[in-house]
Design a protein around this motif. Sequence first.
Motif, PDB file in Angstrom:
ATOM      1  N   GLU A 125      96.279  43.046  33.878  1.00 44.33           N
ATOM      2  CA  GLU A 125      95.934  44.294  33.191  1.00 44.33           C
ATOM      3  C   GLU A 125      94.519  44.242  32.631  1.00 44.33           C
ATOM      4  O   GLU A 125      93.764  45.213  32.727  1.00 44.33           O
ATOM      5  CB  GLU A 125      96.932  44.580  32.057  1.00 44.33           C
ATOM      6  N   GLU A 181      91.325  46.657  33.634  1.00 41.99           N
ATOM      7  CA  GLU A 181      90.510  47.379  32.658  1.00 41.99           C
ATOM      8  C   GLU A 181      89.037  47.027  32.796  1.00 41.99           C
ATOM      9  O   GLU A 181      88.179  47.915  32.729  1.00 41.99           O
ATOM     10  CB  GLU A 181      90.991  47.075  31.237  1.00 41.99           C
ATOM     11  N   ASN A 208      87.652  48.784  35.789  1.00 38.77           N
ATOM     12  CA  ASN A 208      87.460  50.219  35.542  1.00 38.77           C
ATOM     13  C   ASN A 208      86.263  50.484  34.648  1.00 38.77           C
ATOM     14  O   ASN A 208      85.586  51.506  34.799  1.00 38.77           O
ATOM     15  CB  ASN A 208      88.723  50.827  34.935  1.00 38.77           C
TER      16      ASN A 208
END
Length: 62
Positions: free
Chosen positions: A52, A56, A59
């Motif tokens: 995760e 992130e 992104n």
Amino acid sequence: MGLAYLSEITGNCDRNHVIFNPHPLAPNSPFNAARDLFLHGIIAEYLYGYLELQKEMRNLSK
């Protein structure tokens, strides 16, 4: 085993110190089943959190 796959896929071996059973084909005592299941859960959550965070970071860099 999941950490070995993660290292191969991401090319990052920094988390291999967490592997607690380097010989998965060697038989374990059934008395260690609860401990092994507990460690499996912790490592699975650790892997999920790591992935995760990587998602992130990817992104944010776009």
